[in-house]
Design an enzyme around this catalytic site. Structure first.
Site, short mmCIF file in Angstrom:
data_model
loop_
_atom_site.label_atom_id
_atom_site.label_comp_id
_atom_site.label_asym_id
_atom_site.label_seq_id
_atom_site.Cartn_x
_atom_site.Cartn_y
_atom_site.Cartn_z
N TYR A 152 0.84 -1.22 0.00
CA TYR A 152 0.00 0.00 0.00
C TYR A 152 0.87 1.26 0.00
CZ TYR A 152 -3.93 2.96 1.61
OH TYR A 152 -4.91 3.92 1.74
N LYS A 156 0.88 4.07 -2.90
CA LYS A 156 0.50 5.45 -2.62
C LYS A 156 1.65 6.42 -2.92
CE LYS A 156 -3.77 4.95 -1.28
NZ LYS A 156 -4.84 5.37 -2.21
#
Length: 251
Positions: A152, A156
């Site tokens: 993640y 991001k």
């Protein structure tokens, strides 16, 4: 603004996406509420229409280019050419690195990064033809690193580089691209994190609020307000930026 703008918000069935879709509709835009399951978008669409706005539920897998292209064609036909895009769709597959599977990694990259690439590529022509466009990508404070989120965090952080490149390439067409990096926002996703950590959600919220300078956790509306500014006429000179909406300094 002479004509009503059409916006696409991905991952808009709930959470930040739903809050953003409702805010853009309240700002006077026609909003395509896009999520993996079209049926799950009904709540967001109903909230918009009951408030007097215009919304369309659209089912699409953002990781699949053909699915995205078909969705955008439907939006053009039913709402008009989209010139506002909010890439919010995301999933989590949290685990420590040594436990993380290749599927955990690939799934997160597919939705966040390939998803944003697919939707932006499908929509950018409408923006460049209109000589006006607004792209907002949802990053996260996890881009700065977060235990258990190698996938993640990487996705991001990747979205921030993607955003800055879009700003450089599309600026001459009147298109801006910015990223918002939320801090702790009270959503189904953070509830799932609390569950994974075996912490009651109320306790998880309280603990996080104690770490935040403004002494509360964020709500989807906090992000929606920031999106509303970035897609406005007045934000035309703001591009290639990453705004940390986290109740205090992060970057």
């Amino acid at each position: 603004m002479t004509d009503t703008r059409t916006a696409i918000v991905t991952g808009a069935a709930r959470g930040i996406g739903a809050g953003t879709a409702q805010r853009l509709a309240a700002d006077g835009m026609k909003v395509a509420v896009l999520d993996l399951d079209e049926g799950s978008c009904a709540g967001t669409v109903d909230a918009i229409t009951e408030a007097g706005g215009t919304a369309l539920a659209v089912g699409a897998d953002v990781s699949d280019p053909a699915s995205v292209d078909a969705a955008v064609e439907r939006v053009v036909a039913e709402l008009g050419a989209p010139t506002v895009l909010v890439n919010n769709a995301g999933i989590i597959r949290d685990n420590l690195l040594f436990k993380m599977t290749v599927d955990d990694w690939d799934s997160v990259m597919a939705v966040h990064l390939r998803g944003a690439f697919n939707t932006t590529k499908a929509v950018q022509q409408h923006m460049t033809e209109a000589k006006w466009g607004r792209i907002v990508n949802l990053s996260s404070i996890s881009a700065l690193g977060n235990r258990g989120q190698a996938n993640y965090s990487a996705a991001k952080a990747g979205l921030q580089g993607f955003t800055k490149t879009l700003a450089i390439e599309l600026g001459k067409y009147g298109v801006t691209a910015n990223a918002i990096a939320p801090g702790f926002i009270q959503t189904d996703m953070t509830a799932a994190t609390a569950e994974r950590m075996k912490i009651p959600f109320d306790d998880f919220i309280k603990w996080n609020a104690e770490q935040i300078p403004v002494a509360r956790v964020g709500q989807p509306e906090d992000i929606a307000h920031t999106v509303s500014f970035l897609v406005s006429e007045g934000a035309g000179f703001v591009s290639g930026q990453v705004i940390y909406v986290a109740g205090g300094p992060k970057a």
